[in-house]
Design a protein around this motif. Structure first.
Motif, PDB file in Angstrom:
ATOM      1  N   PRO A 296      -3.865   0.484  -2.538  1.00  0.00           N
ATOM      2  CA  PRO A 296      -2.946  -0.611  -2.863  1.00  0.00           C
ATOM      3  C   PRO A 296      -2.180  -0.272  -4.140  1.00  0.00           C
ATOM      4  CG  PRO A 296      -5.193  -1.218  -3.439  1.00  0.00           C
ATOM      5  CD  PRO A 296      -5.261   0.120  -2.756  1.00  0.00           C
TER       6      PRO A 296
ATOM      7  N   LYS B 297      -4.809   6.474   0.947  1.00  0.00           N
ATOM      8  CA  LYS B 297      -4.032   5.238   0.984  1.00  0.00           C
ATOM      9  C   LYS B 297      -4.669   4.264  -0.001  1.00  0.00           C
ATOM     10  CE  LYS B 297      -2.797   1.638   4.304  1.00  0.00           C
ATOM     11  NZ  LYS B 297      -2.976   1.232   5.715  1.00  0.00           N
TER      12      LYS B 297
ATOM     13  N   TRP C 271       0.832  -1.205   0.000  1.00  0.00           N
ATOM     14  CA  TRP C 271       0.000   0.000   0.000  1.00  0.00           C
ATOM     15  C   TRP C 271       0.865   1.251   0.000  1.00  0.00           C
ATOM     16  CZ3 TRP C 271      -5.494  -0.074   0.479  1.00  0.00           C
ATOM     17  CH2 TRP C 271      -6.035  -1.359   0.542  1.00  0.00           C
TER      18      TRP C 271
END
Length: 180
Positions: A163, A161, A148
Motif C-alpha cells: 500500500p 505489492k 497499492w
C-alpha cells in the motif's frame, strides 16, 4: 418517415403511410423490422466501445502484469533486471518491454510522464521529500480503501505489492510518442 437517433446513427423509421407497401412490422425501405435494426446497431456500438476501452487500458494493464511477473526478484542498487532491480530499474525494465525507454532514475522518469486526473493501473507513482523525488513504483489500483503499488522497496527486500504509505506522492502516466 419519423427520424430515430440511436447512438451515433440516424435511422429512418416508417410511420403510418410507409407501412402500407411493406408487410406489417417491417420497414418499407429495408424489409427489416425497425427493432432488429436498432438492436444490430446497438450491438455494433457496444462492441466498438468495448474495443476502445480495452485498448485504452492495455498498456497500463500490461505494465502491471510485467511488474507482477517480477514478484520476489531481489532489490539490488542499480539493478535493471530481469533478475534483480532497484525502484527505477523495475519501472525502466517494465516500460522497455512495452516499447518505451525511460531513464534509470526516479526523478529522471518524471520528465517522461504527464499529469492525470484519474490514475489507472500501470501509471507511475512518484514519492518525494525535501530532496525531491526519491522512489517510484507502478500503480496497482485501489483495494480496501487504499492505493497499492508494485515496486522494488529497498535493500534486503524483493519486488512486491504494497500500500502507498505516505501522502507525499503523485501519480503520472508514461508518455508515448505518436507514430506518423
Amino acid at each position: 418517415m419519423t427520424a430515430l437517433v440511436v447512438g451515433i446513427a440516424l435511422l429512418a423509421v416508417p410511420t403510418h403511410s410507409a407501412t402500407a407497401t411493406a408487410p406489417p412490422g417491417t420497414s418499407a425501405q429495408t424489409g427489416a423490422h425497425p427493432a432488429s435494426i436498432i438492436k444490430t446497431i446497438s450491438a455494433t456500438t457496444a462492441t466498438t466501445e468495448k474495443k476502445a476501452k480495452k485498448k485504452k487500458k492495455s498498456r497500463g494493464i500490461k505494465a502491471l502484469r510485467r511488474a507482477k511477473s517480477r514478484a520476489g526478484a531481489p532489490y539490488s542498487y542499480g539493478g535493471d533486471g530481469p533478475h534483480s532491480f532497484d525502484c527505477s530499474g523495475l519501472t525502466q525494465w517494465v516500460y522497455k518491454k512495452l516499447g518505451r525507454k525511460l531513464p534509470h532514475s526516479s526523478s529522471g522518469q518524471v520528465g517522461h510522464t504527464f499529469k492525470v486526473k484519474k490514475p489507472r493501473k500501470g501509471d507511475l507513482v512518484f514519492f518525494y521529500g525535501s530532496g525531491g523525488v526519491y522512489h517510484v513504483g507502478i500503480y496497482a489500483g485501489k483495494y480496501d480503501g487504499r492505493r497499492w503499488i508494485w515496486h522494488a522497496p529497498r535493500s534486503g527486500e524483493t519486488v512486491q505489492k504494497d500500500p502507498i504509505w505516505t501522502d507525499s506522492h503523485f501519480i503520472r502516466r508514461v508518455k508515448y510518442s505518436k507514430k506518423h
